[in-house]
Scaffold this motif. Structure first.
Motif: not given
Length: 359
Positions: A291-297
């Motif tokens: 999911a959003y783990y190791t994505g960016f923000l």
């Protein structure tokens, strides 16, 4: 605005199920927040929009809270203040032997894949751990992260159609001011024990070098005046990493920012090298959706001193709240020299970053 007033605005948004993000950049004392006016899910379709972006590792929408559809708040945080919340959630014991054996088997499979390949050098494998917590407010955890990790990017992000995420990440994906960009190569891990004057093993040194070379090559095509610092030891919470600071000039802000982000994400620090082959292994063998783990923000195209400014972070050291539990995500880089038992121990140390604020 006082800190309690600031927190009250965020709590009101959460109660009304309106999307919000609150955050504090590493080394700063200002708390910031954006509260969206309604529960619309805005997907990022253009890198010219101004707002706060939340992007996944692989599948799923990149969500943006547009500035034009949000209200912003700021306040000053006094790091010398005591906690303003009490009775934080309680963390329960770490993963059992089943989780240990499962993760070590995944590491071993990654090592075998690298050894059998002519090109694969590194794979970042991860796991998630569900931790029961008491029924406390998410902002309690956010404030605890702010207090405990003054040098990390600390955030609490919520959208009723996506969920609640919190984290304290040490890694910048890219920071852009006008046409100037800065990023970092961050890889290799060992526990912090009283000093940053430590000796690094061959595995960690090689792992960091892979990341640095990848970034320099990926950005050289559409950037100029490219420079890299010497490698140094960087402290992040209770852990140490090898780090190199990298900077340069883009030709134009809007035209190049999307190229820079796509060239870097996902970085070798969270995926591997070569990127495509490592990602194929991760999707096939990890057994869950990151999911959003190791994505960016982070901030995208904010106006700062009459220039467009973007500051994006890799979503590491993070958790997702699901009812009365916290799903804690953790991973580590695998090379041909990796030891499965040591890689497991590294993930246990990393989960301590998140669990420490649940005690």
């Amino acid at each position: 605005m006082t800190v309690p007033q600031f927190i009250e605005h965020i709590e009101e948004a959460y109660t009304a199920e309106r999307p919000f993000v609150t955050y504090r950049k590493g080394g700063e004392t200002q708390l910031k927040a954006m509260v969206q006016h309604d529960a619309t899910l805005y997907e990022l379709n253009s890198y010219t929009v101004s707002g706060f972006v939340f992007a996944p590792f692989d599948a799923g929408p990149s969500v943006v809270f547009p500035v034009a559809q949000s209200t912003s708040y700021t306040c000053e945080w006094d790091p010398n203040l005591g906690t303003i919340v009490a009775d934080l959630p309680i963390a329960y014991p770490s993963s059992n032997s089943v989780a240990r054996e499962k993760h070590m088997a995944l590491v071993s499979k990654g090592i075998q894949q690298i050894e059998a390949s002519d090109s694969l050098q590194k794979i970042v494998v991860s796991r998630k751990e569900t931790v029961p917590i008491s029924k406390k407010k998410p902002l309690d955890i956010f404030i605890a992260l702010v207090q405990r990790y003054p040098n990390a990017f600390v955030y609490c992000w919520y959208h009723p159609k996506v969920g609640m995420w919190l984290g304290a990440t040490p890694e910048t994906l890219v920071a852009i001011q006008g046409n100037t960009f800065k990023t970092m190569a961050l890889a290799g891990t060992q526990p912090f024990v009283s000093t940053t004057d430590v000796i690094w093993g061959n595995k960690e040194v090689a792992e960091h070098a892979m990341v640095q070379i990848f970034i320099e090559q990926a950005l050289s095509e559409f950037t100029t005046d490219f420079t890299s610092s010497e490698v140094y030891t960087h402290k992040a919470g209770s852990l140490l990493h090898l780090r190199t600071d990298i900077q340069g000039m883009m030709h134009t802000h809007h035209q190049e920012i999307e190229k820079v982000i796509h060239a870097l994400h996902p970085t070798p620090a969270v995926c591997g090298l070569p990127k495509a082959a490592a990602k194929t292994f991760i999707v096939a063998h990890e057994g869950y959706d990151r999911a959003y783990y190791t994505g960016f923000l982070g901030e995208l195209n904010m106006v700062d001193a009459s220039e467009n400014s973007s500051h994006l972070f890799v979503n590491l050291r993070c958790m997702q709240l699901e009812g009365s539990t916290a799903v804690v995500y953790v991973g580590g880089g695998i090379t041909k020299d990796s030891d499965p038992a040591k890689e497991w121990e590294e993930t246990v140390r990393k989960t301590a970053t998140m669990k420490s604020v649940l005690q």
